[in-house]
Design a protein around this motif. Structure first.
Motif: not given
Length: 231
Positions: A126-133, A158-168
């Motif tokens: 899901f993360i690899l195939t979906s952009s943050p936006i 926005l908070i949830l999206s940023v959290s997901i992207q910042f974990v890696p």
């Protein structure tokens, strides 16, 4: 190589990438529920087959997924041993002092580890195939009913999206900090529990400082670009 380690979005022209993120979130949630509710090995076979098909359609490198699960072998081992020892149902296979490893415990441990691996792999896809936006937009779509309760769904998305992207990103930074600490003489592989604890604290503190620093930089970047939340 960085993409393989961090698990950030990989921009490839594939049917999975083009699929509307709203449908991807729904499918991702359905597969996670299917995995956690599985009671038969047939369900796991179906789950695995669907995952393989999706990976092939997405045109992603298989190394993205191998690296995601291979580096957590110690975590899997701990989960398996904890369930094997403390899940007391079934015939005892090994008995030592007050410790009993049962057949039921071994099966339970294997199921939990398998569930964790599948959840990680589906999350990776899901993360690899979906952009943050796209993720932000999709989360906001499913949070819209909360507007009836006057919840600012755009900000929450926005908070949830940023959290997901910042974990890696933080995981990669933790690796760099660990290498720097080892170069300074930190003994992460030491068998002395006190030395190892000291090394862990030397790793945790810089990670927390880095996380707060990144959060501050991100907030300043949002303000500089005129971000006004729901407005």
């Amino acid at each position: 190589m960085t993409d393989i380690l961090t698990g950030t979005y990989v921009n490839i022209n594939s049917p999975i990438h083009k699929l509307d993120v709203k449908y991807k979130i729904a499918c991702f949630t359905a597969m996670i529920i299917l995995t956690l509710a599985a009671k038969s090995y047939i369900v796991y076979i179906i789950d695995f087959a669907l995952l393989v098909i999706c990976v092939l359609i997405s045109k992603l490198n298989i190394r993205h997924f191998i690296s995601a699960i291979s580096r957590l072998w110690l975590f899997y081992l701990i989960i398996f041993l904890m369930n094997s020892i403390f899940y007391g149902k079934g015939k005892a296979v090994i008995s030592f002092w007050k410790i009993n490893v049962t057949i039921g415990g071994i099966k339970q441990g294997a199921v939990i580890v398998l569930n964790v691996i599948f959840v990680i792999l589906w999350s990776k896809l899901f993360i690899l195939t979906s952009s943050p936006i796209e993720i932000t937009s999709g989360i906001n779509f499913y949070l819209k009913p909360l507007k009836l309760l006057k919840v600012k769904t755009e900000n929450l998305a926005l908070i949830l999206s940023v959290s997901i992207q910042f974990v890696p990103t933080l995981l990669l930074e933790a690796q760099n900090i660990k290498k720097a600490q080892i170069a300074r003489g930190a003994e992460f592989e030491s068998r002395n529990i006190f030395k190892k604890t000291k090394c862990i604290f030397a790793l945790i503190v810089p990670i927390f400082i880095s996380a707060f620093k990144r959060a501050d930089e991100l907030s300043q970047a949002l303000e500089a670009r005129g971000y006004k939340g729901e407005k």
